[in-house]
Every structure is written in structure tokens, then in C-alpha cells.
Scaffold this active site. Sequence first.
Site, PDB file in Angstrom:
ATOM      1  CB  THR A  96      -1.002  -0.077   1.409  1.00 28.51           C
ATOM      2  OG1 THR A  96      -1.547  -1.164   1.292  1.00 28.51           O
ATOM      3  CG2 THR A  96      -1.711   1.261   1.386  1.00 28.51           C
ATOM      4  NE  ARG A 101      -8.571  -7.535   3.239  1.00 26.25           N
ATOM      5  CZ  ARG A 101      -7.610  -6.506   3.397  1.00 26.25           C
ATOM      6  NH1 ARG A 101      -7.258  -6.083   2.286  1.00 26.25           N
ATOM      7  NH2 ARG A 101      -7.340  -6.346   4.437  1.00 26.25           N
ATOM      8  CB  VAL A 102     -12.946  -4.126   0.434  1.00 29.03           C
ATOM      9  CG1 VAL A 102     -12.619  -2.644   0.444  1.00 29.03           C
ATOM     10  CG2 VAL A 102     -13.579  -4.375  -0.948  1.00 29.03           C
ATOM     11  N   GLY A 103     -10.037  -3.845   2.158  1.00 29.42           N
ATOM     12  CA  GLY A 103      -9.448  -3.331   3.379  1.00 29.42           C
ATOM     13  C   GLY A 103      -9.849  -1.946   3.496  1.00 29.42           C
ATOM     14  CG  ASP A 104      -6.922   0.310   5.885  1.00 31.58           C
ATOM     15  OD1 ASP A 104      -6.410  -0.859   5.267  1.00 31.58           O
ATOM     16  OD2 ASP A 104      -6.122   1.231   5.939  1.00 31.58           O
ATOM     17  N   GLY A 157      -1.184  -0.989   6.920  1.00 32.89           N
ATOM     18  CA  GLY A 157      -1.196  -2.391   7.570  1.00 32.89           C
ATOM     19  C   GLY A 157      -2.179  -2.948   7.406  1.00 32.89           C
ATOM     20  N   GLY A 196      -5.774  -3.972   7.673  1.00 36.86           N
ATOM     21  CA  GLY A 196      -6.720  -3.019   7.178  1.00 36.86           C
ATOM     22  C   GLY A 196      -7.972  -3.474   7.906  1.00 36.86           C
TER      23      GLY A 196
HETATM   24  C1  SD4 Z   1      -5.119  -3.405   3.499  1.00 36.79           C
HETATM   25  N1  SD4 Z   1      -4.176  -1.647   4.681  1.00 36.79           N
HETATM   26  O1  SD4 Z   1      -5.618  -3.722   2.335  1.00 36.79           O
HETATM   27  C2  SD4 Z   1      -3.953  -2.500   3.378  1.00 36.79           C
HETATM   28  C3  SD4 Z   1      -2.851  -3.391   3.254  1.00 36.79           C
HETATM   29  C4  SD4 Z   1      -1.353  -2.520   3.699  1.00 36.79           C
HETATM   30  O2  SD4 Z   1       1.011  -2.624   3.520  1.00 36.79           O
HETATM   31  O3  SD4 Z   1      -1.416  -1.407   3.941  1.00 36.79           O
HETATM   32  N2  SD4 Z   1      -0.304  -2.993   3.408  1.00 36.79           N
HETATM   33  O4  SD4 Z   1      -5.367  -3.932   4.374  1.00 36.79           O
END
Ligand code: SD4
Length: 294
Positions: free
Chosen positions: A151, A178-181, A202, A204
Site C-alpha cells: 500500500t 476482500r476490501v481493506g481500509d 497495515g 486493514g
Molecule cells: C489493506 N491496509 O488492504 C492495506 C494493506 C497494507 O501495507 O497497507 N499493506 O489492508
Amino acid sequence: MPTILATWKEPGQVALDAAVRAWKSNSSILDCLQSGLAAAEDDPSLIAIGRGSLPNTDGEIELDASVMDGADLSAGAVCAMRGILPAVQVARWVKDRTPHLMLAGDQARRFAIENGISPQNLMTQEAVRRYHDWRNDPASTASYAHSIHDTVTMLGCDSGHVVAASSTSGWAFKKPGRVGDSPIIGAGIFADNESGAAGATGLGEELWKACASFRTVEAMRNGLTPQEACDETVRYMTRRLPASRETPCVVLAVGLDGSFGAATTKDPFHLWVFRDGEVFVEERLPKSSSVSCH
Ligand code: SD4
């Protein structure tokens, strides 16, 4: 002179350099962030975001991206979008060309194509090789799937105008859909000219539950410096969300005066910074060993 921040050592450097180049050719602060993320997305040598990033369990790269302008709280995002580059450009179009906040999956891809982007295969040979390694032995690659920094989150401040943007391929070998933050306004990014901007990277799921970026901006609204606000969010997360102690969760913030901060729940974190015309990298360590802010 603006302040511009970009996360993680290798992709962050590519993103920050491109953002600074854009600044030198008189781009707006949001355009600078967009140029930075587009450059990192396009770089096949970065196993991070966009081209060359790692796919989901089906072997497909699904991208999430977002932008937010603190001047009017306008924002746009895409999630789980396949085969389109730059994802951040599409997020920007969602903000500028639709009345919506987010488009998802195949409909985000269709919107990108309608706006002139040709779909393409984003898998490099290296990504295919790593996918097959994972297929053959998921257990041995599981920890490595969480150790790749996939990210880039960027923040900018130009004379009290704050902006935020993020682009990601999410976790390597994630469940399809899947979707993160990162594309979630308030979780992955938030910007408000009344108080500042914040972003996250990080794990998410935990950053989203903490509403990490909104929480950090609100802490600045309540009078904390960017560094204090990041520390406060990380303290809250490590107290309330035990999984954030096992996998890094990072927040970064910029104040209206261009001062900045960052904090991590685990492991060293590297932040690229453009401030007072200089480019440099800072390291943040978890907890009390955090380096203090400029
Ligand atoms: C996520 N926050 O999709 C992102 C992953 C990420 O360094 O930040 N990786 O969860």
C-alpha cells in the site's frame, strides 16, 4: 512549500519522487499525490501496488484506491477493481465526475473503461511465479504474504490545504472480493482543512474497525499535534484490537502548518517526507521508542 508524505521504503520513494516532480511543474497538491501513486502503481519492479503486485487466491489482482480533498471533504474511491491502471485516477474520477463516493468491482472497471482506460493484465512474471509458490505451499508463504508492504498512502499540505490518497493491492493472496481500509474514507484516509489529514497502512481489518484516519484527524481537531494524534490512535489500537499487536498497523498525519507525525503498532516503519524543499526518509519504531516529530 508543501509537505508531502508517502508510506514505505521502496514504493514510497517512487511515489514521493513523482509527487515532487509534479509539484515542480505546478500541479495542485491533490494532483501531486495522484501523480505519485500513479507512478508507483505503474512500476513493475515494485511488488507493492498496481502492476507487479500480488494477486488474490484466484490469481487475480484486485485494486483499491481513494482520494480526499480537505477543502470541501469531497472524496472518491474504487475497490476490488481488476485490470485497470492507475486505480487512483479512477478514484479521482469517481470524486470529480460522479455524485457517488465509491464504485466497486466490475462496475468500477466498467466506469474506468467508459472514461478511456484500456483494461490490461497487471500480473508480471514475478507475480505469477510467487502465486504458484503460494499455491504449492500456502503455509510457507503465509507470513510473507503479510510482510509485503502493498500500500502507498500519501498526505499533502499546501498552505493549510490538506489532501490524502491511497492505493493498494490489499493483502497478498487475499480472499477474492476482500476490501481493506485503504479505499474507506475515515479508515484508510481522511482530510479536513479544519484540522489536518491522516492516512493508514497495515492490517486493514483492524485499521478499519478503529476508523484510524478519522480518529487521528479528530485528535488533531482536539488540539493534539500530528505526532501525538498518531501515538494516541496506535495506543487505542494496541489496547482495543489485539490483532494490531501481531501485524503492523501504521497511521500518519499532517497538520495544517505542515508538521507531521507517524506511529506503528509493530516493527519499524519508513515514511518518505518532502518538507521545506527537502526529501528525506524517517523511521518510526513501535511504542516508546518512537522517533519524535519535526
Ligand atoms: C489493506 N491496509 O488492504 C492495506 C494493506 C497494507 O501495507 O497497507 N499493506 O489492508
